[in-house]
Design a protein around this motif. Structure first.
Motif, short mmCIF file in Angstrom:
data_model
loop_
_atom_site.label_atom_id
_atom_site.label_comp_id
_atom_site.label_asym_id
_atom_site.label_seq_id
_atom_site.Cartn_x
_atom_site.Cartn_y
_atom_site.Cartn_z
N ALA A 12 76.46 -31.96 1.32
CA ALA A 12 76.56 -31.63 2.75
C ALA A 12 77.63 -30.56 2.99
N TYR A 13 78.85 -30.76 2.41
CA TYR A 13 79.89 -29.75 2.68
C TYR A 13 79.58 -28.43 2.00
N LYS A 14 78.85 -28.45 0.89
CA LYS A 14 78.46 -27.21 0.24
C LYS A 14 77.46 -26.43 1.10
N TYR A 15 76.51 -27.16 1.70
CA TYR A 15 75.51 -26.51 2.55
C TYR A 15 76.17 -25.93 3.81
N VAL A 16 77.13 -26.66 4.35
CA VAL A 16 77.82 -26.17 5.55
C VAL A 16 78.57 -24.88 5.24
N LEU A 53 88.43 -27.82 -1.40
CA LEU A 53 89.41 -27.44 -0.37
C LEU A 53 89.86 -26.00 -0.55
N ALA A 54 90.01 -25.56 -1.79
CA ALA A 54 90.39 -24.16 -2.05
C ALA A 54 89.30 -23.22 -1.55
N GLN A 55 88.04 -23.57 -1.79
CA GLN A 55 86.92 -22.75 -1.30
C GLN A 55 86.93 -22.69 0.22
N TRP A 56 87.18 -23.84 0.84
CA TRP A 56 87.21 -23.90 2.31
C TRP A 56 88.31 -23.01 2.87
N MET A 57 89.49 -23.03 2.25
CA MET A 57 90.60 -22.22 2.71
C MET A 57 90.29 -20.73 2.59
N VAL A 58 89.71 -20.33 1.47
CA VAL A 58 89.34 -18.92 1.28
C VAL A 58 88.31 -18.51 2.33
N LEU A 59 87.32 -19.37 2.54
CA LEU A 59 86.29 -19.09 3.53
C LEU A 59 86.88 -18.98 4.92
N GLY A 60 87.84 -19.86 5.23
CA GLY A 60 88.48 -19.82 6.54
C GLY A 60 89.25 -18.53 6.78
N VAL A 61 89.96 -18.06 5.74
CA VAL A 61 90.71 -16.80 5.86
C VAL A 61 89.76 -15.63 6.07
N ILE A 62 88.67 -15.60 5.31
CA ILE A 62 87.70 -14.52 5.46
C ILE A 62 87.07 -14.55 6.85
#
Length: 270
Positions: free
Chosen positions: A179-183, A254-263
């Motif tokens: 689910a979180y990967k698809y989001v 969480l690291a992926q989420w943070m990078v995505l959030g910055v972008i």
């Protein structure tokens, strides 16, 4: 010294191996006995419990050398492949077993020095197969219910089962991870429309979607970690239930989420 291999229906195969805390001559003697047994039986890999030694030691033949992997753990996994596996424990049985294609492992050498390695393909499968034994499991715990039923009926005394629950073929935590990967994938795709659409109303809806999606992801990751820990307590013999694996997967997400959030912040103006 060549030791006798555990064969069906010896129940000791279901014992969970303890971590090695001694890195001395006694450990070297165990490794030597394992290598001697491998050579005598023409084996490419062996876990200590397969010769009745209840320690987390795995030896793999690599070219002409025999390499020990002590206190082996899987940290992260990715991909999946299905291939036929066999074991000297269940003679004359071979089944198709799903495994992770790529893994990152932690282990210690004979001196107790920490080691890390990224593995994939056939060697990754061998490591996972042998690591199952350390947790009181065999490949039959990884096949579907119908296949297990056929094996159970084929064996004269049925499958040798653990006192703990066997590894399920599906972990519910994987649904949360999916689910979180698809989001996050949906957020990545939301970066594309600005290249083709010049409509402020559409952009505003995309921005709102990204805000909601990025706010949801950390809750899904935490939910994954909590439920995965619950499953790790329930299925302690499963290699994929290791706490290190859960922490590694959650941390990477969480690291992926943070990078995505910055972008998203700089690109979409969130």
């Amino acid at each position: 010294m060549v030791l006798e291999l555990l064969k069906y229906p010896d129940e000791r195969i279901r014992l969970i191996s303890g971590n090695v805390r001694f890195f001395d001559d006694s450990l070297q003697n165990i490794i030597t006995d394992m290598v001697d047994t491998m050579k005598a039986n023409g084996l490419e890999a062996l876990s200590a419990i397969q010769i009745g030694i209840q320690y987390a030691v795995v030896v793999i033949k690599e070219a002409d050398a025999y390499k020990p992997y002590i206190n082996l753990r899987i940290i992260t996994t990715s991909g999946e492949t299905v291939e036929t596996e066999r074991t000297p424990y269940y003679e004359n049985i071979s089944v198709d077993v799903p495994r992770h294609d790529k893994i990152k492992i932690f282990y210690e050498n004979e001196k107790g020095e920490a080691q890390y390695a990224d593995l994939e393909g056939a060697f990754s499968r061998v490591i996972q197969h042998q690591l199952d034994y350390n947790y009181g499991s065999t490949f039959v715990d990884r096949v579907d219910k119908e296949t297990r039923k056929r094996i159970n009926e084929y064996l004269p005394k049925g499958l040798v089962v653990s006192s703990n629950s066997s590894c399920p073929t599906v972990f519910y935590r994987d649904y949360i991870k999916r689910a979180y990967k698809y989001v996050m994938l949906a957020v990545w795709f939301s970066f594309l429309p600005p290249f083709f659409i010049d409509d402020s109303a559409v952009m505003a809806k995309l921005f709102l979607f990204d805000k909601i999606a990025l706010g949801t992801v950390p809750f899904l990751i935490v939910g994954y970690a909590v439920y995965a820990y619950y499953e790790s307590e329930k299925y302690k013999q499963c290699t994929s239930c290791q706490t290190g694996n859960i922490i590694g997967t959650s941390g990477f997400a969480l690291a992926q989420w943070m990078v995505l959030g910055v972008i998203a912040f700089f690109w979409m103006g969130i």
